[in-house]
Design a protein around this motif. Structure first.
Motif, PDB file in Angstrom:
ATOM      1  N   MET A   1     -43.497  17.205  12.974  1.00 41.11           N
ATOM      2  CA  MET A   1     -43.291  17.696  11.569  1.00 41.11           C
ATOM      3  C   MET A   1     -41.988  18.571  11.202  1.00 41.11           C
ATOM      4  O   MET A   1     -41.608  19.257  12.135  1.00 41.11           O
ATOM      5  N   VAL A   2     -41.158  17.668  10.414  1.00 37.45           N
ATOM      6  CA  VAL A   2     -39.938  17.988  10.127  1.00 37.45           C
ATOM      7  C   VAL A   2     -40.029  19.428   9.302  1.00 37.45           C
ATOM      8  O   VAL A   2     -40.635  19.470   8.298  1.00 37.45           O
ATOM      9  N   ARG A   3     -39.441  20.525   9.805  1.00 41.78           N
ATOM     10  CA  ARG A   3     -39.257  21.656   8.669  1.00 41.78           C
ATOM     11  C   ARG A   3     -37.916  21.955   8.298  1.00 41.78           C
ATOM     12  O   ARG A   3     -36.935  21.495   8.926  1.00 41.78           O
ATOM     13  N   THR A   4     -37.824  22.654   7.057  1.00 37.55           N
ATOM     14  CA  THR A   4     -36.941  22.962   6.260  1.00 37.55           C
ATOM     15  C   THR A   4     -36.612  24.563   6.398  1.00 37.55           C
ATOM     16  O   THR A   4     -37.601  24.964   5.704  1.00 37.55           O
ATOM     17  N   PHE A   5     -35.468  25.010   6.918  1.00 35.77           N
ATOM     18  CA  PHE A   5     -35.322  26.436   6.743  1.00 35.77           C
ATOM     19  C   PHE A   5     -34.089  26.855   6.440  1.00 35.77           C
ATOM     20  O   PHE A   5     -32.927  25.955   6.660  1.00 35.77           O
ATOM     21  N   GLY A   6     -33.949  27.899   5.418  1.00 31.77           N
ATOM     22  CA  GLY A   6     -32.322  28.237   4.988  1.00 31.77           C
ATOM     23  C   GLY A   6     -32.119  29.472   5.678  1.00 31.77           C
ATOM     24  O   GLY A   6     -32.786  30.257   6.335  1.00 31.77           O
ATOM     25  N   ILE A   7     -30.775  29.564   5.781  1.00 29.47           N
ATOM     26  CA  ILE A   7     -30.140  30.792   6.144  1.00 29.47           C
ATOM     27  C   ILE A   7     -29.321  31.488   5.255  1.00 29.47           C
ATOM     28  O   ILE A   7     -28.225  30.463   4.913  1.00 29.47           O
ATOM     29  N   GLY A   8     -29.383  32.713   4.716  1.00 31.82           N
ATOM     30  CA  GLY A   8     -28.335  33.313   3.831  1.00 31.82           C
ATOM     31  C   GLY A   8     -26.937  33.451   4.582  1.00 31.82           C
ATOM     32  O   GLY A   8     -27.116  34.021   5.684  1.00 31.82           O
ATOM     33  N   MET A   9     -26.105  32.824   4.120  1.00 30.65           N
ATOM     34  CA  MET A   9     -24.640  32.932   5.129  1.00 30.65           C
ATOM     35  C   MET A   9     -23.715  33.613   4.096  1.00 30.65           C
ATOM     36  O   MET A   9     -23.271  32.835   2.967  1.00 30.65           O
ATOM     37  N   ASP A  10     -23.024  34.657   4.671  1.00 27.24           N
ATOM     38  CA  ASP A  10     -21.635  35.067   4.106  1.00 27.24           C
ATOM     39  C   ASP A  10     -20.656  35.267   5.112  1.00 27.24           C
ATOM     40  O   ASP A  10     -19.797  35.841   4.618  1.00 27.24           O
ATOM     41  N   TYR A  11     -21.073  34.846   6.407  1.00 28.75           N
ATOM     42  CA  TYR A  11     -20.000  34.699   7.430  1.00 28.75           C
ATOM     43  C   TYR A  11     -19.820  36.247   8.037  1.00 28.75           C
ATOM     44  O   TYR A  11     -19.151  36.563   8.578  1.00 28.75           O
ATOM     45  N   SER A  12     -20.749  37.410   7.405  1.00 26.79           N
ATOM     46  CA  SER A  12     -20.515  38.627   7.903  1.00 26.79           C
ATOM     47  C   SER A  12     -21.256  38.538   9.149  1.00 26.79           C
ATOM     48  O   SER A  12     -22.027  37.814   9.647  1.00 26.79           O
ATOM     49  N   PRO A  13     -20.922  39.621  10.181  1.00 26.98           N
ATOM     50  CA  PRO A  13     -21.779  39.681  11.634  1.00 26.98           C
ATOM     51  C   PRO A  13     -23.330  39.520  11.539  1.00 26.98           C
ATOM     52  O   PRO A  13     -23.891  38.750  12.132  1.00 26.98           O
ATOM     53  N   SER A  14     -23.839  40.255  10.396  1.00 24.39           N
ATOM     54  CA  SER A  14     -25.302  39.983  10.390  1.00 24.39           C
ATOM     55  C   SER A  14     -25.856  38.612   9.986  1.00 24.39           C
ATOM     56  O   SER A  14     -26.808  38.138  10.464  1.00 24.39           O
ATOM     57  N   SER A  15     -25.178  38.084   9.045  1.00 23.17           N
ATOM     58  CA  SER A  15     -25.450  36.507   8.586  1.00 23.17           C
ATOM     59  C   SER A  15     -25.266  35.615   9.966  1.00 23.17           C
ATOM     60  O   SER A  15     -26.052  34.772  10.157  1.00 23.17           O
ATOM     61  N   LYS A  16     -24.346  35.905  10.703  1.00 22.08           N
ATOM     62  CA  LYS A  16     -24.020  35.091  12.056  1.00 22.08           C
ATOM     63  C   LYS A  16     -25.296  35.124  12.930  1.00 22.08           C
ATOM     64  O   LYS A  16     -25.724  34.389  13.647  1.00 22.08           O
ATOM     65  N   ALA A  17     -25.601  36.612  12.995  1.00 21.13           N
ATOM     66  CA  ALA A  17     -26.688  37.123  13.764  1.00 21.13           C
ATOM     67  C   ALA A  17     -28.079  36.071  13.357  1.00 21.13           C
ATOM     68  O   ALA A  17     -28.917  35.705  14.098  1.00 21.13           O
ATOM     69  N   ALA A  18     -28.351  36.130  12.301  1.00 20.14           N
ATOM     70  CA  ALA A  18     -29.186  35.373  11.342  1.00 20.14           C
ATOM     71  C   ALA A  18     -29.345  34.080  11.876  1.00 20.14           C
ATOM     72  O   ALA A  18     -30.249  33.410  12.262  1.00 20.14           O
ATOM     73  N   LEU A  19     -28.087  33.312  11.738  1.00 19.11           N
ATOM     74  CA  LEU A  19     -27.852  32.048  12.063  1.00 19.11           C
ATOM     75  C   LEU A  19     -28.465  31.632  13.669  1.00 19.11           C
ATOM     76  O   LEU A  19     -29.018  30.956  13.893  1.00 19.11           O
ATOM     77  N   GLU A  20     -27.552  32.390  14.191  1.00 17.19           N
ATOM     78  CA  GLU A  20     -28.017  32.305  15.922  1.00 17.19           C
ATOM     79  C   GLU A  20     -29.513  32.765  16.038  1.00 17.19           C
ATOM     80  O   GLU A  20     -29.983  31.789  16.837  1.00 17.19           O
ATOM     81  N   TRP A  21     -30.090  33.407  15.651  1.00 16.50           N
ATOM     82  CA  TRP A  21     -31.392  33.719  15.868  1.00 16.50           C
ATOM     83  C   TRP A  21     -32.215  32.566  15.174  1.00 16.50           C
ATOM     84  O   TRP A  21     -33.201  32.056  16.050  1.00 16.50           O
TER      85      TRP A  21
END
Length: 160
Positions: A1-21
């Motif tokens: 089953m294909v899932r779609t998830f979004g990642i809030g991205m502003d290129y701050s360290p915390s958004s990069k951590a969210a992307l990595e996680w």
């Protein structure tokens, strides 16, 4: 089953951590990841006038690298390289969506607009005083989004 998830991205360290996680803990072969960028309403981009507050259609990763400067920002080259590798090795489809307006409201609107199965955000950890004055995007989104929301604290540990 294909899932779609979004990642809030502003290129701050915390958004990069969210992307990595998100990639390390959610991303599986065939999934669809959408980086959600919310730009200031003060932006004077001609593209803002062309697309309106809804923003342009989804932008594939290859095209995003080429057009993001047209929208008035420069993404992090390490993030783009990381996403390029992830898209090839995990066969994850990566796209971007750009909105203009209040991040809280636009992230919640993106959940509906993009039919996200989940949303991942970074936490800037402002502290109680600053959060009381400035508000908290993550608290608003967790409270109002219609899909599961994960808030990732910290900074990236590896690539992005």
């Amino acid at each position: 089953m294909v899932r779609t998830f979004g990642i809030g991205m502003d290129y701050s360290p915390s958004s990069k951590a969210a992307l990595e996680w998100a990639i390390n803990n959610l991303g599986e072969d065939g999934d669809h990841v959408i980086l959600i960028h919310v730009l200031s309403t003060k932006s004077d981009s001609a593209h803002k006038k062309l697309w309106g507050k809804a923003g342009p259609p989804l932008i594939p990763l290859d095209e995003f690298k080429k057009v993001c400067n047209l929208y008035g920002f420069t993404p992090d080259a390490k993030v783009l390289s990381f996403l390029d590798t992830v898209s090839r090795t995990k066969e994850i489809k990566v796209e971007s969506k750009i909105y203009w307006g209040d991040p809280e409201k636009k992230l919640c609107a993106a959940v509906e607009d993009l039919k996200l199965d989940s949303l991942v955000l970074g936490n800037r950890d402002l502290g109680k005083f600053k959060r009381a004055l400035l508000g908290s995007v993550s608290i608003y989104v967790v409270t109002n989004a219609t899909c599961p929301v994960t808030v990732v604290k910290g900074t990236p540990t590896s690539r992005p």
